[in-house]
Design a protein around this motif. Structure first.
Motif, PDB file in Angstrom:
ATOM      1  N   LEU A  97       0.834  -1.201   0.000  1.00  0.00           N
ATOM      2  CA  LEU A  97       0.000   0.000   0.000  1.00  0.00           C
ATOM      3  C   LEU A  97       0.870   1.253   0.000  1.00  0.00           C
ATOM      4  O   LEU A  97       0.598   2.221  -0.727  1.00  0.00           O
ATOM      5  N   CYS A  98       1.935   1.238   0.809  1.00  0.00           N
ATOM      6  CA  CYS A  98       2.847   2.384   0.874  1.00  0.00           C
ATOM      7  C   CYS A  98       3.568   2.590  -0.458  1.00  0.00           C
ATOM      8  O   CYS A  98       3.704   3.722  -0.934  1.00  0.00           O
ATOM      9  N   ILE A  99       4.039   1.510  -1.058  1.00  0.00           N
ATOM     10  CA  ILE A  99       4.819   1.601  -2.297  1.00  0.00           C
ATOM     11  C   ILE A  99       3.961   2.094  -3.461  1.00  0.00           C
ATOM     12  O   ILE A  99       4.332   3.020  -4.187  1.00  0.00           O
ATOM     13  N   VAL A 100       2.791   1.478  -3.635  1.00  0.00           N
ATOM     14  CA  VAL A 100       1.973   1.767  -4.815  1.00  0.00           C
ATOM     15  C   VAL A 100       1.096   3.001  -4.610  1.00  0.00           C
ATOM     16  O   VAL A 100       1.110   3.925  -5.426  1.00  0.00           O
ATOM     17  N   TYR A 101       0.349   3.041  -3.508  1.00  0.00           N
ATOM     18  CA  TYR A 101      -0.660   4.086  -3.351  1.00  0.00           C
ATOM     19  C   TYR A 101      -0.157   5.318  -2.614  1.00  0.00           C
ATOM     20  O   TYR A 101      -0.607   6.432  -2.888  1.00  0.00           O
ATOM     21  N   TYR A 102       0.751   5.140  -1.664  1.00  0.00           N
ATOM     22  CA  TYR A 102       1.303   6.317  -1.005  1.00  0.00           C
ATOM     23  C   TYR A 102       2.443   6.906  -1.832  1.00  0.00           C
ATOM     24  O   TYR A 102       2.542   8.120  -1.988  1.00  0.00           O
ATOM     25  N   GLY A 103       3.312   6.022  -2.373  1.00  0.00           N
ATOM     26  CA  GLY A 103       4.406   6.492  -3.218  1.00  0.00           C
ATOM     27  C   GLY A 103       3.920   7.091  -4.524  1.00  0.00           C
ATOM     28  O   GLY A 103       4.556   7.982  -5.088  1.00  0.00           O
ATOM     29  N   GLY A 104       2.775   6.617  -5.023  1.00  0.00           N
ATOM     30  CA  GLY A 104       2.198   7.157  -6.263  1.00  0.00           C
ATOM     31  C   GLY A 104       0.843   7.783  -5.998  1.00  0.00           C
ATOM     32  O   GLY A 104      -0.112   7.579  -6.768  1.00  0.00           O
ATOM     33  N   ALA A 105       0.754   8.555  -4.921  1.00  0.00           N
ATOM     34  CA  ALA A 105      -0.534   9.100  -4.480  1.00  0.00           C
ATOM     35  C   ALA A 105      -1.216   9.941  -5.552  1.00  0.00           C
ATOM     36  O   ALA A 105      -2.429   9.836  -5.757  1.00  0.00           O
ATOM     37  N   ASP A 106      -0.458  10.776  -6.263  1.00  0.00           N
ATOM     38  CA  ASP A 106      -1.062  11.646  -7.275  1.00  0.00           C
ATOM     39  C   ASP A 106      -1.704  10.868  -8.410  1.00  0.00           C
ATOM     40  O   ASP A 106      -2.648  11.350  -9.043  1.00  0.00           O
ATOM     41  N   LEU A 107      -1.212   9.677  -8.653  1.00  0.00           N
ATOM     42  CA  LEU A 107      -1.716   8.891  -9.773  1.00  0.00           C
ATOM     43  C   LEU A 107      -2.741   7.853  -9.338  1.00  0.00           C
ATOM     44  O   LEU A 107      -3.780   7.677  -9.980  1.00  0.00           O
ATOM     45  N   PHE A 108      -2.470   7.151  -8.244  1.00  0.00           N
ATOM     46  CA  PHE A 108      -3.301   6.016  -7.869  1.00  0.00           C
ATOM     47  C   PHE A 108      -4.244   6.280  -6.703  1.00  0.00           C
ATOM     48  O   PHE A 108      -5.271   5.615  -6.576  1.00  0.00           O
ATOM     49  N   LEU A 109      -3.903   7.204  -5.820  1.00  0.00           N
ATOM     50  CA  LEU A 109      -4.713   7.403  -4.618  1.00  0.00           C
ATOM     51  C   LEU A 109      -5.703   8.551  -4.763  1.00  0.00           C
ATOM     52  O   LEU A 109      -6.871   8.423  -4.404  1.00  0.00           O
ATOM     53  N   ILE A 110      -5.237   9.670  -5.307  1.00  0.00           N
ATOM     54  CA  ILE A 110      -6.054  10.885  -5.342  1.00  0.00           C
ATOM     55  C   ILE A 110      -6.778  11.028  -6.673  1.00  0.00           C
ATOM     56  O   ILE A 110      -6.167  10.910  -7.738  1.00  0.00           O
ATOM     57  N   ASP A 111      -8.066  11.262  -6.600  1.00  0.00           N
ATOM     58  CA  ASP A 111      -8.868  11.625  -7.764  1.00  0.00           C
ATOM     59  C   ASP A 111      -9.382  13.030  -7.510  1.00  0.00           C
ATOM     60  O   ASP A 111     -10.278  13.234  -6.681  1.00  0.00           O
ATOM     61  N   ARG A 112      -8.820  14.014  -8.192  1.00  0.00           N
ATOM     62  CA  ARG A 112      -9.163  15.413  -7.908  1.00  0.00           C
ATOM     63  C   ARG A 112     -10.563  15.780  -8.362  1.00  0.00           C
ATOM     64  O   ARG A 112     -11.050  16.869  -8.046  1.00  0.00           O
ATOM     65  N   GLN A 113     -11.215  14.902  -9.102  1.00  0.00           N
ATOM     66  CA  GLN A 113     -12.626  15.111  -9.413  1.00  0.00           C
ATOM     67  C   GLN A 113     -13.507  14.659  -8.247  1.00  0.00           C
ATOM     68  O   GLN A 113     -14.678  15.027  -8.165  1.00  0.00           O
ATOM     69  N   VAL A 114     -12.937  13.860  -7.356  1.00  0.00           N
ATOM     70  CA  VAL A 114     -13.668  13.365  -6.196  1.00  0.00           C
ATOM     71  C   VAL A 114     -13.358  14.203  -4.968  1.00  0.00           C
ATOM     72  O   VAL A 114     -14.254  14.723  -4.297  1.00  0.00           O
TER      73      VAL A 114
END
Length: 411
Positions: A97-114
């Motif tokens: 979770l840290c590697i994929v979603y926290y390390g790539g938060a702008d791409l995989f975690l955050i949806d700025r439309q949401v």
């Protein structure tokens, strides 16, 4: 500096592999002991304190297993504990979770439309939700309603559905499903760490001290094990869902998640009933099939039922990739070799939706997926699949040059 992306990709792969290995060990032992427990038979010749026995055959030999509902009269010489499978699964999953979603938060975690938040804020929300899940669940178990096992499970289901909706209001669809799986898995692993193993240690300590163990500790642990039993299959679904955008990236994704939990119950009910030798409730498979068909329908329901959201302004990091001097050439390659599949309406025969919901039709989208494009089509030949669109070696070099020069400029 661009080698960092390659190292990070391999680190992700290594931790994912570890997570799968440990999960197989945990789920495998869990399924085995549930089947064993349900298949126990009470017989008159059993030793004092023994609840039941089971004869099994495997690997060319016979096994004779007896279960003591509370504890044997004295401490056995050798005792095997089943706990590290659970701990290692959660720890490796959290690392992923840290590697994929926290390390790539702008791409995989955050949806700025949401929800338009910073990466640290999104990560804080993620961590808080996982901790909140366990605290809320544990309080419910220890409350008066916790004495009613099935009433508690219904209430737990309501909490899980509420979290499914909540996560879709915070993160990307992909991250919402992943977090729902992590939320559930945290409860399961915490059950082992905070309740099941400590209760067993109390019983062991009583045996060593010559005291009669209190049966309440075993009863509490069994209730938590029952919850884990019914939560396992949905967790597997959510962990695999990031490969299937029709599950996580559609308008009714939180309802789909709610139905997945019900499918987990119907499937486990068949196995539990069968292992307990109480018949074979084939109706559960029909119910599961109906739920799955409903999920398929929900995944393709008309968008007019929910409406569309406006495009959000891409973060500065994406704008940097779009402003690079190599971008026009790289963009032409992506548009000519990738966008026939990675589009809102793919023109490749047989595709109704963009693979993994990745759409590469405009500057912002291409820049947003720069790292993925680089790894999949620049440094490897993974994309296009089978090179069906005929991407040339020169075009792959253009993609690599675009990404590497952008990273170099920012270093």
């Amino acid at each position: 500096m661009y080698d960092y992306a390659i190292v990070w990709e391999w680190l992700s792969f290594a931790v994912r592999w570890l997570h799968v290995i440990t999960a197989i060990a945990w789920i495998g032992s869990s399924f085995y002991f549930i089947a064993l427990d349900l298949g126990l038979v009470k017989r008159d010749h059993l030793p004092e304190g023994a609840y039941g026995e089971e004869w099994q055959v495997h690997g060319g030999g016979f096994y004779h297993i007896q279960k003591y509902l509370v504890a044997p009269a004295e401490m056995p010489e050798h005792l095997t504990w089943f706990k590290w499978e659970s701990y290692a699964t959660w720890l490796s999953g959290f690392a992923l979770l840290c590697i994929v979603y926290y390390g790539g938060a702008d791409l995989f975690l955050i949806d700025r439309q949401v929800l338009d938040v910073s990466a640290p804020a999104a990560i804080a929300l993620s961590l808080a939700s996982l901790a909140l899940g366990w605290v809320l669940y544990d309080l419910l178990c220890k409350s008066p309603i916790g004495k009613n096992t099935w009433g508690l499970m219904v209430l737990l289901y309501a909490v899980l559905v509420a979290m499914a909706w909540g996560y879709t209001q915070l993160f990307t669809g992909r991250a919402a499903f992943l977090h729902l799986g992590a939320f559930t898995a945290t409860i399961m692993s915490a059950n082992v760490f905070f309740i099941i193993i400590p209760n067993q240690k109390i019983v062991v300590a009583d045996l060593i001290a010559g005291r009669t163990p209190d049966p309440k500790y075993g009863a509490i642990a069994k209730q938590r094990s029952l919850h884990n039993n019914y939560l396992t299959l949905p967790v597997i679904f959510f962990m695999l869902s990031n490969h299937y955008p029709l599950a996580f990236a559609t308008e009714f994704n939180w309802i789909i998640a709610a139905l997945v939990f019900l499918m987990g119950v119907t499937i486990r009910h068949w196995f539990n009933t069968t292992h307990a030798r109480k018949g074979r409730p084939t109706w559960t498979w029909l119910a599961t099939a109906i739920l799955f068909v409903l999920i398929i329908w929900l995944s393709t329901a008309p968008k007019m039922l929910t409406g569309e959201t406006a495009e959000a302004t891409p973060p500065a990091i994406f704008q940097k990739f779009a402003a690079n001097g190599h971008f026009p050439a790289a963009k032409d390659v992506v548009l000519s070799r990738c966008s026939m599949c990675h589009a809102a309406e793919p023109v490749w025969e047989g595709l109704l939706f963009a693979p993994k919901d990745v759409r590469l039709e405009d500057d912002a989208a291409i820049a947003a997926h720069a790292r993925e494009i680089y790894l999949q089509a620049g440094r490897s030949h993974a994309m296009p699949p089978g090179n069906v669109t005929g991407m040339t070696a020169e075009e792959r070099r253009l993609i690599a040059a675009w990404f590497e020069s952008t990273v170099a400029e920012g270093s």
